[in-house]
Design a protein around this motif. Structure first.
Motif, PDB file in Angstrom:
ATOM      1  N   ASP A 118      34.651  14.892 -19.904  1.00 49.88           N
ATOM      2  CA  ASP A 118      34.434  13.285 -19.660  1.00 49.88           C
ATOM      3  C   ASP A 118      34.928  12.794 -18.466  1.00 49.88           C
ATOM      4  O   ASP A 118      36.206  12.869 -17.998  1.00 49.88           O
ATOM      5  CB  ASP A 118      35.216  12.053 -20.207  1.00 49.88           C
ATOM      6  N   ARG A 119      34.133  11.917 -17.695  1.00 44.01           N
ATOM      7  CA  ARG A 119      34.379  11.566 -16.772  1.00 44.01           C
ATOM      8  C   ARG A 119      34.092   9.877 -16.342  1.00 44.01           C
ATOM      9  O   ARG A 119      33.054   9.388 -16.970  1.00 44.01           O
ATOM     10  CB  ARG A 119      33.255  12.051 -15.509  1.00 44.01           C
ATOM     11  N   VAL A 120      35.463   9.377 -16.335  1.00 43.70           N
ATOM     12  CA  VAL A 120      35.356   8.297 -16.765  1.00 43.70           C
ATOM     13  C   VAL A 120      35.591   6.983 -16.317  1.00 43.70           C
ATOM     14  O   VAL A 120      36.138   6.610 -15.308  1.00 43.70           O
ATOM     15  CB  VAL A 120      36.508   7.686 -17.985  1.00 43.70           C
ATOM     16  N   LEU A 121      34.458   5.971 -17.031  1.00 40.56           N
ATOM     17  CA  LEU A 121      34.644   4.669 -15.674  1.00 40.56           C
ATOM     18  C   LEU A 121      35.119   3.681 -16.673  1.00 40.56           C
ATOM     19  O   LEU A 121      34.859   2.909 -17.610  1.00 40.56           O
ATOM     20  CB  LEU A 121      33.143   3.970 -14.772  1.00 40.56           C
ATOM     21  N   ILE A 122      36.162   2.639 -16.105  1.00 38.73           N
ATOM     22  CA  ILE A 122      36.966   1.604 -17.087  1.00 38.73           C
ATOM     23  C   ILE A 122      36.167   0.331 -17.138  1.00 38.73           C
ATOM     24  O   ILE A 122      36.082  -0.068 -15.837  1.00 38.73           O
ATOM     25  CB  ILE A 122      37.637   1.402 -17.055  1.00 38.73           C
ATOM     26  N   ILE A 123      35.450  -0.222 -17.427  1.00 36.95           N
ATOM     27  CA  ILE A 123      34.457  -1.679 -17.439  1.00 36.95           C
ATOM     28  C   ILE A 123      35.910  -2.294 -18.090  1.00 36.95           C
ATOM     29  O   ILE A 123      36.090  -1.961 -19.243  1.00 36.95           O
ATOM     30  CB  ILE A 123      33.273  -2.073 -17.816  1.00 36.95           C
ATOM     31  N   ASP A 124      36.112  -3.537 -17.452  1.00 34.79           N
ATOM     32  CA  ASP A 124      37.021  -4.530 -18.035  1.00 34.79           C
ATOM     33  C   ASP A 124      36.506  -5.906 -17.286  1.00 34.79           C
ATOM     34  O   ASP A 124      36.236  -6.115 -15.887  1.00 34.79           O
ATOM     35  CB  ASP A 124      38.246  -4.442 -18.374  1.00 34.79           C
ATOM     36  N   GLY A 149      37.603   5.863 -11.860  1.00 37.01           N
ATOM     37  CA  GLY A 149      38.330   4.330 -11.403  1.00 37.01           C
ATOM     38  C   GLY A 149      37.878   3.086 -12.686  1.00 37.01           C
ATOM     39  O   GLY A 149      37.405   3.060 -13.685  1.00 37.01           O
ATOM     40  N   ALA A 150      37.859   1.618 -12.172  1.00 33.27           N
ATOM     41  CA  ALA A 150      38.153   0.502 -12.621  1.00 33.27           C
ATOM     42  C   ALA A 150      37.051  -0.404 -12.009  1.00 33.27           C
ATOM     43  O   ALA A 150      37.186  -0.750 -10.856  1.00 33.27           O
ATOM     44  CB  ALA A 150      39.308   0.107 -13.415  1.00 33.27           C
ATOM     45  N   GLY A 151      36.197  -0.552 -12.744  1.00 33.28           N
ATOM     46  CA  GLY A 151      35.052  -1.907 -11.926  1.00 33.28           C
ATOM     47  C   GLY A 151      35.522  -3.178 -13.241  1.00 33.28           C
ATOM     48  O   GLY A 151      35.976  -3.249 -14.958  1.00 33.28           O
ATOM     49  N   ILE A 152      35.741  -4.555 -12.613  1.00 35.58           N
ATOM     50  CA  ILE A 152      36.687  -5.529 -13.319  1.00 35.58           C
ATOM     51  C   ILE A 152      35.976  -6.367 -12.743  1.00 35.58           C
ATOM     52  O   ILE A 152      34.963  -7.240 -11.762  1.00 35.58           O
ATOM     53  CB  ILE A 152      37.815  -5.356 -12.302  1.00 35.58           C
ATOM     54  N   VAL A 153      34.943  -7.494 -13.634  1.00 30.48           N
ATOM     55  CA  VAL A 153      34.274  -8.281 -13.265  1.00 30.48           C
ATOM     56  C   VAL A 153      35.017  -9.963 -12.193  1.00 30.48           C
ATOM     57  O   VAL A 153      34.624 -10.211 -11.458  1.00 30.48           O
ATOM     58  CB  VAL A 153      33.990  -9.496 -15.234  1.00 30.48           C
ATOM     59  N   ILE A 154      36.449  -9.352 -12.683  1.00 29.25           N
ATOM     60  CA  ILE A 154      37.178 -11.108 -12.658  1.00 29.25           C
ATOM     61  C   ILE A 154      38.820 -10.850 -12.556  1.00 29.25           C
ATOM     62  O   ILE A 154      39.511 -10.173 -13.081  1.00 29.25           O
ATOM     63  CB  ILE A 154      37.300 -12.329 -13.068  1.00 29.25           C
TER      64      ILE A 154
END
Length: 195
Positions: A118-124, A149-154
């Protein structure tokens, strides 16, 4: 992301000097159109990374993570905070401290949902002290998967979470970056930089 910043200004509530309440559109009541727009932006930012899984922690990260997974057409997996009869064996686990709730939780993902392929993107939803993302990065490492990577809303830029991820070499994309809370108002990083 201007759409998100405008919504934070309109419907967010600042509590003290370090808490932003966004239950009107993100982590209690969910605005599906805003989630869809955020998912599209995360896709735009990471579309060339060959992502195979989107990971988040229950429960506030689920809505933006699902919207993102729909854009990528890949599964979204959320780390569970509470053990259940159906989630008890063959687990990747990590301990996570919640600043907002002042509690520690063990988060878990079943082995069958995360592999070395797996190639993982974290979203929080939030990046403050970085504990949730740190727990997910430990689980990803334990599985032998690749963190894209990590995608962050705020993101609260005045707390240490981003620095910790930068030191680990994690690519972070934040849709709204808050530099401070002043007089009950949100000061976004781009506004502070413009001064």
């Amino acid at each position: 992301m201007k759409l998100l910043e405008d919504r934070i200004r309109r419907d967010g509530t600042v509590i003290g000097t370090d808490v932003l309440k966004v239950d009107n559109f993100l982590n209690h009541q969910v605005d599906p159109d805003l989630m869809q727009a955020m998912g599209a932006e995360f896709y735009r930012q990471f579309h060339d990374a060959n992502i195979t899984k989107i990971l988040t922690v229950e429960s506030s990260g689920i809505a933006p993570a699902l919207a993102t997974a729909m854009e990528f057409h890949v599964p979204m997996v959320f780390a569970r905070k509470h053990k259940s009869l159906t989630l008890k064996d063959d687990l990747y686990t990590a301990n996570v401290f919640s600043f907002t709730k002042q509690t520690s939780n063990t988060i878990a993902i079943a082995h069958k949902f995360l592999s070395a392929d797996d190639r993982v993107l974290i979203i929080d939803d939030f990046l403050a002290n970085g504990q949730a993302v740190k727990g997910l990065t430990e689980i990803i490492a334990d599985a032998g998967a690749t963190l894209v990577g990590a995608g962050i809303v705020i993101e609260k830029t005045f707390q240490k979470g981003r620095q910790m991820l930068d030191e680990q070499g994690v690519r972070v994309v934040s849709l709204a970056r808050i530099a401070a809370f002043a007089d009950g108002q949100v000061v976004f990083a781009d506004e502070q930089d413009a001064e």
